[in-house]
Design a protein around this motif. Structure first.
Motif, PDB file in Angstrom:
ATOM      1  N   ARG A 145       0.830  -1.211   0.000  1.00  0.00           N
ATOM      2  CA  ARG A 145       0.000   0.000   0.000  1.00  0.00           C
ATOM      3  C   ARG A 145       0.864   1.261   0.000  1.00  0.00           C
ATOM      4  O   ARG A 145       0.362   2.353  -0.013  1.00  0.00           O
ATOM      5  CB  ARG A 145      -0.910   0.017   1.233  1.00  0.00           C
ATOM      6  N   ASP A 157       1.239   4.381  -4.659  1.00  0.00           N
ATOM      7  CA  ASP A 157      -0.045   4.544  -5.339  1.00  0.00           C
ATOM      8  C   ASP A 157       0.171   4.557  -6.848  1.00  0.00           C
ATOM      9  O   ASP A 157       1.302   4.587  -7.334  1.00  0.00           O
ATOM     10  CB  ASP A 157      -0.777   5.795  -4.859  1.00  0.00           C
ATOM     11  N   ALA A 158      -0.912   4.524  -7.592  1.00  0.00           N
ATOM     12  CA  ALA A 158      -0.852   4.426  -9.049  1.00  0.00           C
ATOM     13  C   ALA A 158      -0.070   5.578  -9.678  1.00  0.00           C
ATOM     14  O   ALA A 158       0.782   5.359 -10.546  1.00  0.00           O
ATOM     15  CB  ALA A 158      -2.265   4.365  -9.637  1.00  0.00           C
ATOM     16  N   THR A 185       2.233   7.560  -8.406  1.00  0.00           N
ATOM     17  CA  THR A 185       3.655   7.496  -8.064  1.00  0.00           C
ATOM     18  C   THR A 185       4.344   6.393  -8.860  1.00  0.00           C
ATOM     19  O   THR A 185       5.422   6.579  -9.420  1.00  0.00           O
ATOM     20  CB  THR A 185       3.828   7.242  -6.549  1.00  0.00           C
ATOM     21  N   ARG A 195      -4.277  -3.975 -10.614  1.00  0.00           N
ATOM     22  CA  ARG A 195      -4.526  -2.626 -10.105  1.00  0.00           C
ATOM     23  C   ARG A 195      -4.887  -1.645 -11.221  1.00  0.00           C
ATOM     24  O   ARG A 195      -5.244  -0.505 -10.945  1.00  0.00           O
ATOM     25  CB  ARG A 195      -3.304  -2.102  -9.368  1.00  0.00           C
ATOM     26  N   TRP A 244      -2.769  -0.388 -13.357  1.00  0.00           N
ATOM     27  CA  TRP A 244      -1.692   0.584 -13.508  1.00  0.00           C
ATOM     28  C   TRP A 244      -1.042   0.444 -14.883  1.00  0.00           C
ATOM     29  O   TRP A 244      -1.246  -0.537 -15.581  1.00  0.00           O
ATOM     30  CB  TRP A 244      -0.664   0.408 -12.402  1.00  0.00           C
ATOM     31  N   ARG A 249       6.058  -1.769  -4.997  1.00  0.00           N
ATOM     32  CA  ARG A 249       4.694  -2.251  -5.253  1.00  0.00           C
ATOM     33  C   ARG A 249       4.516  -3.687  -4.769  1.00  0.00           C
ATOM     34  O   ARG A 249       3.441  -4.079  -4.323  1.00  0.00           O
ATOM     35  CB  ARG A 249       4.420  -2.171  -6.759  1.00  0.00           C
TER      36      ARG A 249
END
Length: 191
Positions: A4, A7-8, A10, A52, A54, A132
């Protein structure tokens, strides 16, 4: 549980800064099998999406091979045992250095990562991308530099391939494997 800490936005920014100027493949997928190699093959064959949502790096030049009936192109068709046989484990620290090294060209690199003014920023981006997968992730490489040591200094030497997984003259890969996801990061000698 997936990491966690990243984030996407970053992760996407770090991946783009790191690999935008080189010929690379970078995609992630879910862990759906007990054998992580099956999950890696699904990412290579593009039969799974990033869990996710991404971003990924998958050059358009690979589309022609896929359209010609080779879904895993540029990767050779292989079984999970073939994949595992050509890989060696590396430490998390070595994985960061290897991923940072993929940000340079194979030949005639005017400024390899080890001598760049932005070396620390490149390493930070590589660390962000691999964060990640969490602290319990395992990392694997096709590099011959890891043949005798799980923590080779990837920054001290030029890129060096190993077991070929493609038909490119040289290719070099890094895999990240967590309990929930896999990441496939691959560099090719074409640019």
């Amino acid at each position: 549980m997936p990491s966690r800490s990243v984030d996407a936005a970053t992760w996407d920014a770090a991946l783009l800064r790191l690999l935008e100027d080189v010929y690379t493949f970078a995609r992630c997928g879910p862990r759906l099998h007990e054998d992580w190699a099956e999950d890696v093959l699904a990412v290579m064959e593009r039969t799974v999406a990033d869990p996710r949502g991404w971003s990924a790096r998958d050059p358009e030049t690979f589309e022609a091979g896929r359209e010609a009936g080779f879904p895993s192109y540029p990767f050779r068709a292989m079984a999970a045992e073939d994949l595992r046989a050509g890989l060696r484990p590396v430490t998390a620290g070595a994985a960061v250095e290897l991923l940072a090294s993929l940000a340079q060209e194979w030949f005639f690199e005017g400024s390899p990562v080890r001598s760049r003014e932005d070396r620390d920023a490149v390493l930070a981006d590589a660390r962000t991308v691999l964060d990640r997968f969490g602290t319990d992730a395992a990392f694997w490489t096709s590099s011959d530099l890891a043949r005798d040591c799980a923590a080779p200094d990837f920054l001290a030497r030029d890129l060096e391939g190993g077991h070929p997984f493609t038909d490119h003259m040289m290719d070099l890969g890094l895999l990240a494997v967590s309990a929930d996801e896999v990441g496939v990061f691959w560099s090719f000698n074409a640019n």
